[in-house]
Write a protein that holds these residues in place. Structure first.
Motif, short mmCIF file in Angstrom:
data_model
loop_
_atom_site.label_atom_id
_atom_site.label_comp_id
_atom_site.label_asym_id
_atom_site.label_seq_id
_atom_site.Cartn_x
_atom_site.Cartn_y
_atom_site.Cartn_z
N VAL A 18 -34.23 74.62 41.81
CA VAL A 18 -32.85 75.10 41.79
C VAL A 18 -32.70 76.30 42.72
O VAL A 18 -31.70 76.44 43.42
CB VAL A 18 -32.43 75.48 40.35
CG1 VAL A 18 -31.17 76.32 40.36
CG2 VAL A 18 -32.21 74.23 39.53
N TYR A 19 -33.73 77.13 42.75
CA TYR A 19 -33.66 78.31 43.60
C TYR A 19 -33.40 77.94 45.05
O TYR A 19 -32.52 78.49 45.71
CB TYR A 19 -34.95 79.12 43.48
CG TYR A 19 -34.99 80.31 44.40
CD1 TYR A 19 -34.19 81.42 44.14
CD2 TYR A 19 -35.78 80.32 45.53
CE1 TYR A 19 -34.20 82.50 44.98
CE2 TYR A 19 -35.78 81.39 46.39
CZ TYR A 19 -35.00 82.48 46.11
OH TYR A 19 -34.99 83.57 46.96
N LEU A 44 -30.05 76.06 45.67
CA LEU A 44 -28.94 77.00 45.63
C LEU A 44 -28.82 77.80 46.92
O LEU A 44 -27.77 78.32 47.23
CB LEU A 44 -29.08 77.96 44.44
CG LEU A 44 -28.75 77.40 43.06
CD1 LEU A 44 -28.86 78.48 42.02
CD2 LEU A 44 -27.37 76.79 43.04
N VAL A 48 -26.41 76.06 48.86
CA VAL A 48 -25.11 76.31 48.25
C VAL A 48 -24.62 77.71 48.61
O VAL A 48 -23.45 77.93 48.91
CB VAL A 48 -25.19 76.15 46.72
CG1 VAL A 48 -23.87 76.49 46.06
CG2 VAL A 48 -25.61 74.73 46.37
N TYR A 49 -25.56 78.64 48.60
CA TYR A 49 -25.24 80.02 48.98
C TYR A 49 -24.60 80.07 50.37
O TYR A 49 -23.57 80.68 50.57
CB TYR A 49 -26.54 80.82 48.94
CG TYR A 49 -26.49 82.19 49.55
CD1 TYR A 49 -26.15 83.29 48.78
CD2 TYR A 49 -26.79 82.39 50.89
CE1 TYR A 49 -26.12 84.55 49.33
CE2 TYR A 49 -26.75 83.64 51.45
CZ TYR A 49 -26.42 84.72 50.68
OH TYR A 49 -26.37 85.96 51.23
#
Lengths: 501, 477
Positions: free
Chosen positions: B421-422, B425, B428-429
């Protein structure tokens, strides 16, 4: 057909409450992003309808009966997953709290001007996720809703938050996900431990003695899997470190939801899953829970006392208040359970208004430093009055909502845990200390000339805060309104938990 | 007759490939015709596949089909179709269009054949069919030196792994005098018969396993992946990351026999299971940790796909029906979400002219639907509900927890989900939290096909995640 049967048996009332916001979110998705007013109207309309339907459900909710408004459909038969929703005296208060706080937060969000469409989309999606958590009685469904809340929250903090928003958003997401993945493993473990395999939370609770046959290791591991997920959400020490960062960096309305609803998902989970389902593990972990609650209360209050930033102070006061909830839970008595749930509801209302009020002053002064103000009481009397009311309620002044629930928590816990409850009372003193200090530094004394141009609250801010302030007083003077709703269910729950321990 | 029924789809794809080569040779400018032929072939193969479903399972000594084979075959053909759509939108594939399509169809025919193979000779044959077609396709666009390097690396490693596999097969033959699964007592036959394979045979099986691990990019046999993925034309990278990988894992689970009969794991499976457990953990962890620091989108997705293979490998572990179907369900979800992610990457790369992660910046502000789609694909890859990736992970975790002894693999897997997820993301960031990049879509380029593919895949990722019942009925029941 009468309206009553329509509500209680014919209409899928819980699904309606849950998915109205989602429909709103999808409608917003197709609106042009420049039409800000339209987006806001759609959002308020759908969230408002959810509030309205939940109010209707509340009217026809019969506290003396078990699960109501039940909807049960096969969803994924291959995995025995069902779409099972229902509400009892434990979930109903949270459902109404969620719809109310979301609507209020959306009113407060009318001031958001940046990327409006996305903001409202995520916010409504968040509402659907939160409502689902409190209503679903199938573990798969529960987990899906539980995780759905993470994503919109990530975006709401990350895009519209304060200076360290990206870091706060990522930390929030990873931290909570870390807890919930272990809950997933526990859920799968329970599924295979049950005969016939089921994910139905009620059936699993009823089967708790059969689950014991899996052995103590299984019991403890599964308990810890759930506990980790819920304790991070509550948050219980030492898993509280994500909270101050997320609460402070989040935009005002999102802080309201974080403190008002998201934390309650943890407390709700402990009461719905951990305590009734795993009696042996509960017996083992109840004492640590008391100590942890004590730490939450005292440590949270001391941390709040040390803060210079108002929002951080309110954030840490949440840690302190959730400690009372833990104490109520650990009492394993009907009084304590009533206190815990009522405290969660009250904390949602009171801390919700505190975050809104801190937002009010931050929007004007662009600082939240307690030391930067002084004498605002003369300049902004209405603001000072409501803020003082909220602070008093939060520190547990009799006559206001917070007092009743804190009293019940302590009363319940005092029987079994005299010393720890006695020590925890110190937390109340410190709580009074930091709230009174803030009121003194911000509102009393000579007016700091820098803020001579400060204006009092506007209509939008009144619309958001006043309903919460009114509830604070009403639930304080006449707590039966809230307690009657939950008492029967919680008394039965406490008896059930107690009989296993 | 049985053989025709068995090999119908492969014959159609192979024949269409030959026709495409002919057209490419005689009328190299008839692009539309060639595209049409390839689509027709894929649709016809799909029709044959679905048609065969109504008949009872066909079988010969070397080939057989069952319900799981059908599901995996469906996956191969759908993957081929999506790749065709993506390839049409890739301007770097400008020359030899017919050859490109023909090779793609050959690779898919190899994949279909591999799924049915119940004899090591067929296994080797079909693996080579996939590999040789892939070697050429990875090197299809070789404008830069590093592209040639990646393709060469892929070729050398691929040839090497084929040799290991073939050597393993020869060992099995030496030990038993047999090459068919049935005669070897694989596929869950009684342990008395299974023990006859002996240690030499087991060693051979292990070497075949290593060869599969290369194809499915299981760590520590994954090091060719990032370079090859980066070098290949993006549509084929997407294909490579899904189809051969899922097929290799599918046949692997058949081989260790968890699907054909319910008689429990054979001795081979039991002795290989701990090795597979360790490999799965290693693959997830290495893939995830390496993905964190990538700055190129294709390399990023390459490492992510390594980690994804690790999750699927867990499905191989548990000797149950659930294990076999978990790979299939995961694989199907992976098809939708990974092709989706690659399609968005291709879209962004074309619109903004770069494969750097930073070229994703501000996508949410310029093209919100596209950014939202990418976010959904990434969250699905990370296993966040309600997307289909979560269903796949749920199946995989359930299969391994059901087996009981390997529950710790599930713990490693969920921790890896958090790590993944890190880095998902991180994309996504860039899309949501950063400001736009400056360059935007050039108006004259229309990417209607690409965009509609993205949203079709998104619809699948969401719809099957929320309501998987029809999908599960089709694949498993």
């Amino acid at each position: 057909m009468s309206f009553e049967t329509l509500v209680t048996s014919s209409l899928p009332i819980l699904s309606l409450i849950t998915f109205l916001p989602l429909i709103g979110a999808l409608v917003i998705l197709i609106v042009d992003q420049t039409k800000v007013k339209t987006i806001q109207k759609i959002g308020l309309a759908f969230s408002g309808s959810a509030l309205l339907v939940s109010a209707i459900a509340l009217i026809y909710f019969d506290p003396s009966r078990q699960f109501q408004f039940v909807e049960d459909y096969a969803w994924i038969p291959a995995l025995s997953v069902r779409y099972l929703m229902g509400a009892d005296g434990l979930s109903m208060p949270f459902v109404v709290l969620t719809t109310l706080l979301t609507f209020v937060s959306l009113i407060a969000s009318l001031s958001i001007e940046n990327r409006v469409k996305e903001y409202w989309f995520w916010f409504l999606l968040l509402e659907t996720g939160m409502l689902g958590v409190f209503e679903s009685l199938d573990f798969f469904l529960f987990y899906v809703f539980w995780e759905i809340t993470l994503v919109p929250m990530y975006f709401l903090i990350g895009v519209w938050g304060g200076p360290k928003k990206e870091y706060a958003a990522t930390k929030f997401f990873l931290y909570t996900l870390f807890g919930s993945v272990f809950m997933l493993l526990s859920i799968i473990g329970l599924y295979f431990a049950s005969t016939p395999h089921t994910l139905n939370m009620l059936e699993l609770t009823a089967q708790r003695n059969e689950l014991l046959k899996m052995g103590m290791t299984f019991q403890v591991l599964v308990f810890l899997g759930f506990y980790l997920a819920f304790a991070i959400k509550v948050p219980l020490f030492p898993f509280h470190t994500w909270l101050p960062l997320a609460h402070v960096e989040a935009p005002t309305a999102v802080s309201v939801i974080l403190a008002g609803v998201l934390l309650k998902m943890g407390g709700y989970g402990l009461m719905r899953v951990n305590l009734p389902m795993f009696p042996e593990a509960t017996k083992l972990f109840i004492f640590p829970l008391v100590v942890i609650s004590f730490i939450n209360i005292v440590y949270g209050a001391l941390c709040a006392l040390a803060q210079k930033d108002m929002k951080r102070m309110v954030a840490y006061s949440s840690v302190n208040h959730m400690g009372y909830v833990g104490l109520g839970l650990a009492s394993l008595t009907a009084t304590g359970f009533n206190g815990a749930v009522f405290q969660m509801v009250n904390h949602g209302i009171i801390t919700g208004s505190l975050f809104l009020l801190v937002g009010v002053i931050y929007d004007r002064a662009h600082t939240r430093d307690i030391d930067a103000f002084g004498g605002l009481g003369a300049k902004t009397p209405m603001f000072a009055g409501i803020m003082t009311l909220a602070c008093m309620a939060s520190l547990g002044l009799p006559g206001l909502a917070g007092f009743v629930s804190e009293f019940l928590c302590f009363l319940g816990a005092f029987g079994p845990w005299k010393i720890w409850t006695g020590l925890s009372v110190a937390g109340i003193l410190v709580t009074a200390g930091f709230f009174l200090r803030m009121i003194q530094k911000v509102f009393l004394g000579p007016l700091n000339e820098k803020w001579a141009g400060l204006t009092d609250m506007n209509a939008r801010e009144y619309a958001a805060v006043l309903p919460l302030a009114a509830l604070t007083v009403i639930l304080g003077v006449y707590p039966r309104w809230g307690l009657d709703l939950m008492n029967d269910t919680l008394t039965a729950l406490a008896a059930f938990v107690k009989s296993g321990v | 007759m049985d053989l025709v029924k068995l090999l119908g789809a492969e014959v159609i794809l192979g024949a269409a490939g030959l026709i495409l080569l002919t057209i490419d040779f005689c009328w190299p400018r008839r692009r539309a015709l060639m595209t049409g032929v390839s689509y027709m072939a894929a649709i016809a193969a799909l029709a044959v596949l679905v048609g065969a479903l109504s008949h009872e399972a066909a079988a010969s000594a070397f080939l057989s089909t069952d319900a799981l084979t059908f599901g995996f075959s469906l996956l191969v053909i759908l993957g081929t179709m999506i790749t065709l759509a993506l390839s049409q939108e890739d301007p770097t594939i400008d020359r030899h269009w017919g050859s490109y399509l023909a090779l793609l169809l050959f690779a898919s025919a190899g994949g279909l054949l591999l799924l049915k193979a119940r004899d090591f000779v067929y296994v080797f044959l079909s693996l080579e069919l996939i590999s040789i077609a892939s070697f050429i396709l990875v090197a299809f666009d070789r404008k830069e030196l590093w592209m040639i390097e990646g393709a060469l690396k892929y070729f050398l490693v691929g040839a090497f792994s084929s040799a290991i596999g073939l050597y393993g097969i020869s060992l099995i033959y030496a030990a038993t005098g047999q090459t068919s699964f049935d005669a070897l007592g694989l596929m869950g036959l009684s342990s008395a018969r299974a023990s006859s394979i002996g240690w030499i045979g087991l060693g051979g099986l292990l070497m075949v396993l290593v060869s599969f691990c290369f194809k499915a990019s299981i760590a520590p046999f994954h090091f060719w992946v990032p370079d090859a993925y980066q070098a290949a034309p993006t549509p084929f990278t997407a294909y490579l990351s899904v189809v051969p990988k899922v097929v290799a894992l599918g046949i692997f689970s058949v081989l260790l026999s968890f699907s054909a009969s319910n008689m429990g794991p054979s001795i081979q499976a039991a002795s290989l299971a701990p090795i597979i457990a360790v490999l799965a953990c290693l693959t997830m962890t290495i893939g995830n940790l390496s993905a964190i620091h990538q700055t190129d989108l294709k390399r990023f997705l390459a490492y992510s796909s390594i980690a994804q293979a690790g999750y699927m490998l867990i499905g191989v572990l548990s000797a149950s029906r659930l294990g076999g179907s978990s790979i299939l369900v995961y694989g199907f979800g992976y098809l939708l979400m990974n092709f989706g992610a690659f399609a968005v990457v291709q879209w962004v790369a074309r619109a903004r002219g770069s494969y750097e992660i930073s070229s994703m910046s501000g996508l949410a502000q310029t093209h919100f639907p596209m950014a939202l789609a990418m976010a959904c694909f990434l969250l699905s890859l990370a296993g966040i509900p309600p997307f289909i990736g979560f269903l796949g992970k749920y199946y995989v975790f359930a299969s391994v927890i059901e087996s009981q002894w390997a529950w710790w693999v599930a713990v490693v897997a969920v921790l890896n989900s958090v790590i993944s997820v890190y880095y998902y993301l991180r994309i996504v960031y860039y899309m949501f939290f950063s400001d736009p990049f400056g360059r935007t879509v050039s108006k004259e380029v229309s990417m209607a096909l690409l965009s509609s593919t993205v949203f079709l895949l998104l619809a699948g990722t969401v719809a099957f995640g929320v309501y998987p019942r029809p999908l599960l009925r089709l694949l498993i029941e």
